[in-house]
Scaffold this motif. Structure first.
Motif, PDB file in Angstrom:
ATOM      1  N   ARG A 175       0.846  -1.205   0.000  1.00  0.00           N
ATOM      2  CA  ARG A 175       0.000   0.000   0.000  1.00  0.00           C
ATOM      3  C   ARG A 175       0.873   1.244   0.000  1.00  0.00           C
ATOM      4  O   ARG A 175       0.549   2.242  -0.635  1.00  0.00           O
ATOM      5  CB  ARG A 175      -0.918   0.003   1.217  1.00  0.00           C
ATOM      6  CG  ARG A 175      -2.170  -0.744   0.900  1.00  0.00           C
ATOM      7  CD  ARG A 175      -3.200  -0.666   1.984  1.00  0.00           C
ATOM      8  NE  ARG A 175      -3.896  -1.952   1.969  1.00  0.00           N
ATOM      9  CZ  ARG A 175      -3.783  -2.860   2.906  1.00  0.00           C
ATOM     10  NH1 ARG A 175      -3.052  -2.629   3.973  1.00  0.00           N
ATOM     11  NH2 ARG A 175      -4.420  -4.001   2.789  1.00  0.00           N
ATOM     12  N   PHE A 177       3.737   1.533  -1.369  1.00  0.00           N
ATOM     13  CA  PHE A 177       4.188   1.703  -2.751  1.00  0.00           C
ATOM     14  C   PHE A 177       3.068   2.268  -3.615  1.00  0.00           C
ATOM     15  O   PHE A 177       3.249   3.259  -4.328  1.00  0.00           O
ATOM     16  CB  PHE A 177       4.663   0.355  -3.297  1.00  0.00           C
ATOM     17  CG  PHE A 177       4.761   0.294  -4.792  1.00  0.00           C
ATOM     18  CD1 PHE A 177       5.693   1.054  -5.477  1.00  0.00           C
ATOM     19  CD2 PHE A 177       3.897  -0.516  -5.522  1.00  0.00           C
ATOM     20  CE1 PHE A 177       5.765   1.013  -6.863  1.00  0.00           C
ATOM     21  CE2 PHE A 177       3.968  -0.568  -6.911  1.00  0.00           C
ATOM     22  CZ  PHE A 177       4.903   0.203  -7.577  1.00  0.00           C
ATOM     23  N   ALA A 178       1.884   1.660  -3.532  1.00  0.00           N
ATOM     24  CA  ALA A 178       0.774   2.070  -4.402  1.00  0.00           C
ATOM     25  C   ALA A 178       0.386   3.524  -4.150  1.00  0.00           C
ATOM     26  O   ALA A 178       0.013   4.241  -5.075  1.00  0.00           O
ATOM     27  CB  ALA A 178      -0.429   1.155  -4.176  1.00  0.00           C
ATOM     28  N   GLY A 179       0.505   3.958  -2.903  1.00  0.00           N
ATOM     29  CA  GLY A 179       0.160   5.340  -2.568  1.00  0.00           C
ATOM     30  C   GLY A 179       0.980   6.359  -3.344  1.00  0.00           C
ATOM     31  O   GLY A 179       0.595   7.524  -3.440  1.00  0.00           O
ATOM     32  N   LEU A 181       1.239   6.552  -6.408  1.00  0.00           N
ATOM     33  CA  LEU A 181       0.491   6.953  -7.599  1.00  0.00           C
ATOM     34  C   LEU A 181      -0.346   8.201  -7.323  1.00  0.00           C
ATOM     35  O   LEU A 181      -0.725   8.915  -8.253  1.00  0.00           O
ATOM     36  CB  LEU A 181      -0.401   5.790  -8.028  1.00  0.00           C
ATOM     37  CG  LEU A 181      -0.677   5.626  -9.510  1.00  0.00           C
ATOM     38  CD1 LEU A 181       0.597   5.715 -10.320  1.00  0.00           C
ATOM     39  CD2 LEU A 181      -1.343   4.286  -9.766  1.00  0.00           C
ATOM     40  N   LEU A 182      -0.659   8.451  -6.045  1.00  0.00           N
ATOM     41  CA  LEU A 182      -1.407   9.656  -5.691  1.00  0.00           C
ATOM     42  C   LEU A 182      -0.415  10.795  -5.482  1.00  0.00           C
ATOM     43  O   LEU A 182      -0.346  11.391  -4.415  1.00  0.00           O
ATOM     44  CB  LEU A 182      -2.233   9.423  -4.420  1.00  0.00           C
ATOM     45  CG  LEU A 182      -3.146   8.192  -4.473  1.00  0.00           C
ATOM     46  CD1 LEU A 182      -3.697   7.883  -3.083  1.00  0.00           C
ATOM     47  CD2 LEU A 182      -4.280   8.415  -5.449  1.00  0.00           C
ATOM     48  N   LEU A 239       7.420   6.748  -8.256  1.00  0.00           N
ATOM     49  CA  LEU A 239       6.229   6.874  -9.116  1.00  0.00           C
ATOM     50  C   LEU A 239       5.646   8.279  -9.029  1.00  0.00           C
ATOM     51  O   LEU A 239       5.359   8.912 -10.043  1.00  0.00           O
ATOM     52  CB  LEU A 239       5.135   5.884  -8.695  1.00  0.00           C
ATOM     53  CG  LEU A 239       5.290   4.411  -8.981  1.00  0.00           C
ATOM     54  CD1 LEU A 239       3.965   3.704  -8.729  1.00  0.00           C
ATOM     55  CD2 LEU A 239       5.739   4.178 -10.405  1.00  0.00           C
ATOM     56  N   LEU A 252       2.849  10.517 -18.954  1.00  0.00           N
ATOM     57  CA  LEU A 252       2.502   9.108 -19.083  1.00  0.00           C
ATOM     58  C   LEU A 252       3.751   8.251 -19.311  1.00  0.00           C
ATOM     59  O   LEU A 252       3.945   7.224 -18.668  1.00  0.00           O
ATOM     60  CB  LEU A 252       1.533   8.956 -20.258  1.00  0.00           C
ATOM     61  CG  LEU A 252       0.495   7.863 -20.112  1.00  0.00           C
ATOM     62  CD1 LEU A 252      -0.270   8.027 -18.822  1.00  0.00           C
ATOM     63  CD2 LEU A 252      -0.440   7.891 -21.303  1.00  0.00           C
ATOM     64  N   LEU A 255       5.793   8.075 -16.179  1.00  0.00           N
ATOM     65  CA  LEU A 255       5.221   7.157 -15.191  1.00  0.00           C
ATOM     66  C   LEU A 255       5.533   5.705 -15.568  1.00  0.00           C
ATOM     67  O   LEU A 255       5.900   4.891 -14.717  1.00  0.00           O
ATOM     68  CB  LEU A 255       3.703   7.365 -15.104  1.00  0.00           C
ATOM     69  CG  LEU A 255       2.937   6.377 -14.234  1.00  0.00           C
ATOM     70  CD1 LEU A 255       3.360   6.507 -12.775  1.00  0.00           C
ATOM     71  CD2 LEU A 255       1.430   6.590 -14.349  1.00  0.00           C
ATOM     72  N   ARG A 256       5.420   5.419 -16.886  1.00  0.00           N
ATOM     73  CA  ARG A 256       5.656   4.053 -17.316  1.00  0.00           C
ATOM     74  C   ARG A 256       7.118   3.670 -17.127  1.00  0.00           C
ATOM     75  O   ARG A 256       7.442   2.552 -16.726  1.00  0.00           O
ATOM     76  CB  ARG A 256       5.253   3.904 -18.773  1.00  0.00           C
ATOM     77  CG  ARG A 256       4.939   2.495 -19.135  1.00  0.00           C
ATOM     78  CD  ARG A 256       4.291   2.437 -20.473  1.00  0.00           C
ATOM     79  NE  ARG A 256       4.995   3.281 -21.422  1.00  0.00           N
ATOM     80  CZ  ARG A 256       4.596   3.480 -22.661  1.00  0.00           C
ATOM     81  NH1 ARG A 256       3.488   2.942 -23.070  1.00  0.00           N
ATOM     82  NH2 ARG A 256       5.290   4.232 -23.476  1.00  0.00           N
ATOM     83  N   GLY A 259       7.537   2.957 -13.618  1.00  0.00           N
ATOM     84  CA  GLY A 259       6.920   1.658 -13.336  1.00  0.00           C
ATOM     85  C   GLY A 259       7.844   0.506 -13.688  1.00  0.00           C
ATOM     86  O   GLY A 259       7.823  -0.538 -13.047  1.00  0.00           O
TER      87      GLY A 259
END
Lengths: 318, 228
Positions: A175, A177-179, A181-182, A239, A252, A255-256, A259
């Protein structure tokens, strides 16, 4: 050549390819597919160029797509080379994320130090971070009086705790890590609050003088766990920063790119947290081992993790 | 123009085309997977009861819970060529944006970032993201460089052996010829009235009405196809 003739000429081969695609793993089929891939590509190109009808082009296209997906299939045995990963890829990824790691570390340690100092000096401070039952639970766990010296937890319970740590800690890291993206905000929040909780608990338990039970417990697995959480924060910030400051590329693309670059960090985080869960469940929890041994092993583990984390620079191409 | 076609040049020196898939089939696929995950979880949790809920059994259960929450899609996307069971049923698959099958890295990134697509609830962020780009990518797809395409089976071409070819009275351009052939090959997918309606557009040229108009076009199609 008219379309009818073209189809009649190649129909047999297409039929063969279709049959082979149903069982692509079979050796003979794999050979056939590899052999005729370029012919099929050529047929598709010819069919398009001569403006044969859409249905034929579509069938050829889908057949080529199926073949292409077979040829470039993921192969578990070739893609993740564990030796190269440990030796080069992971340390190099750590080195390349060093600034993000530094930021993640500061964002976690500062609230930890502040809240830790506060709970150390102020008896009631802990209650503004945790609620009463949580505090009592924690005090009970680490209270030296309540522990019968030499009593081991049963092996069963250790396995339960292993599962518990795997589920919780790795989920938190994911989570965190995923955060990223915000715009990185989610990551910063996870780091901040984790730092604050851990700091206040450490401060509070130190104030109660539970030093000999708390620190020997956390020092061992903390090496892998805290480092991995900081790494997951760094990957998340990578990210977020890629979106905020894409540089020369589009947001974009940036970001990729990010990623792709964080992937070795993710592998590493999962491995480190699995090791941490193992240590926490089977090593840290043991109360019969002498404190000195726990501190020594803890110090060795910390040195290992830090030395390994700093070993990536030599792999950077200059 | 609304167009789900996605084109990419592959090492074979050609352009491959695939159809990207929108939110609705993906939601269905996800729901099917959710049911399957639920079943796996129920079965394994019952199986772990004899091992002791507070001990080994509970530990295994938590590890399974973790694996099903985070690794279920990754595992299937890798081992089953981009298809979880739900996606397989719907005939859709996850691919890298060069249409090659997903790798461990891309699959991991897209599935870990699922957490953010889920926010604030029921994949609202993911849905908004999917609807605001041409390739229906949710945020996880954008970061991983993946997309979901349709790989359902293509219909076999209709057999046209029963049509006797007839040369048209006037020469047609290549693209016109292709349209006529398309009409022959794909006509069966349309209803009779619709076929007649399409054929009637060329009534001024073919001087045939209704079924005869359709038949005339089919014969021209067969001629262009090269049947003699």
């Amino acid at each position: 050549m008219k379309q009818h003739e073209f189809e009649a000429l190649h129909q047999a081969l297409w039929q063969q390819i279709d049959t082979a695609l149903e069982k692509p793993a079979h050796v003979d089929n794999a050979e056939l597919l590899a052999e005729h891939y370029l012919s099929l590509c050529q047929h598709l190109a010819v069919a398009k160029e001569r403006m044969y009808d859409g249905a034929l082009v579509e069938r050829l296209n889908n057949r080529a797509l199926g073949l292409y997906r077979e040829l470039y299939r993921y192969r578990a045995d070739t893609r993740l080379n564990l030796y190269a990963f440990f030796r080069r890829d992971f340390p190099l990824a750590i080195y390349r994320h060093r600034f993000y790691i530094l930021v993640a570390f500061v964002v976690m340690i500062l609230p930890g130090l502040v809240s830790g100092t506060w709970t150390y000096f102020d008896e009631d401070a802990i209650y503004s971070v945790l609620d009463g039952s949580e505090v009592r639970h924690m005090e009970r766990i680490y209270d030296p009086e309540s522990r019968k010296i030499g009593r081991e937890r049963e092996a069963d319970t250790d396995i339960f705790m292993f599962g518990f740590y795997i589920k919780n800690n790795i989920s938190v890291a994911f989570r965190c890590f995923a955060g990223g993206l915000l715009l990185g905000i989610g990551t910063l929040l996870v780091l901040f609050f984790n730092g604050m909780f851990m700091g206040s608990i450490a401060g509070h338990l130190t104030r109660l003088d539970f030093v000999d039970t708390f620190y020997p417990f956390v020092i061992g697995h903390g090496s892998f766990e805290l480092t991995a959480i900081v790494f997951s924060g760094a990957a998340g910030l990578r990210l977020g920063y890629a979106i905020i400051n894409p540089g020369q590329s589009s947001r974009l693309d940036s970001l990729r790119q990010a990623g792709r670059e964080v992937v070795p960090m993710l592998y590493g985080i999962v491995l480190m947290l699995t090791i941490a869960a193992f240590l926490e469940a089977f090593w840290s929890s043991s109360s019969s081992l002498p404190i000195a041994l726990k501190y020594s092993v803890g110090a060795i583990l910390w040195s290992l993790v830090l030395w390994y984390s700093c070993s990536g620079r030599r792999h950077e191409s200059r | 123009m609304l167009d789900t076609a996605y084109r990419v040049e592959i090492p074979g020196g050609i352009h491959l085309e695939a159809q990207v898939v929108g939110p609705i089939p993906r939601i269905f696929a996800f729901s099917i997977d959710l049911v399957i995950r639920g079943i796996i979880l129920t079965v394994l949790s019952i199986a772990s009861i004899p091992l002791g809920a507070d001990g080994m059994g509970g530990g295994f259960f938590l590890i399974i819970l973790f694996a099903i929450e985070w690794l279920y899609p990754v595992m299937f996307e890798l081992l089953a060529r981009g298809q979880t069971p739900g996606k397989k049923l719907l005939g859709i698959a996850v691919v890298n944006d060069d249409l090659s099958p997903v790798t461990l890295g891309t699959s991991l990134v897209r599935n870990l970032l699922r957490t953010v697509d889920f926010l604030p609830l029921f994949y609202l962020t993911g849905l908004v993201s999917m609807l605001s780009n041409r390739r229906f990518q949710r945020l996880g797809d954008l970061a991983a460089g993946t997309l979901v395409i349709s790989i359902s089976k293509t219909a076999q071409a209709a057999t046209v052996d029963d049509v006797s070819p007839l040369a048209p009275a006037i020469p047609l351009s290549r693209s016109e010829q292709t349209s006529i052939v398309d009409f022959l090959r794909r006509g069966a997918q349309l209803s009779q009235p619709r076929q007649q309606e399409l054929a009637s557009i060329l009534e001024g040229t073919t001087h045939q009405k209704g079924e005869d108009g359709v038949e005339r076009l089919r014969r021209h199609g067969a001629w262009y196809l090269g049947i003699r």
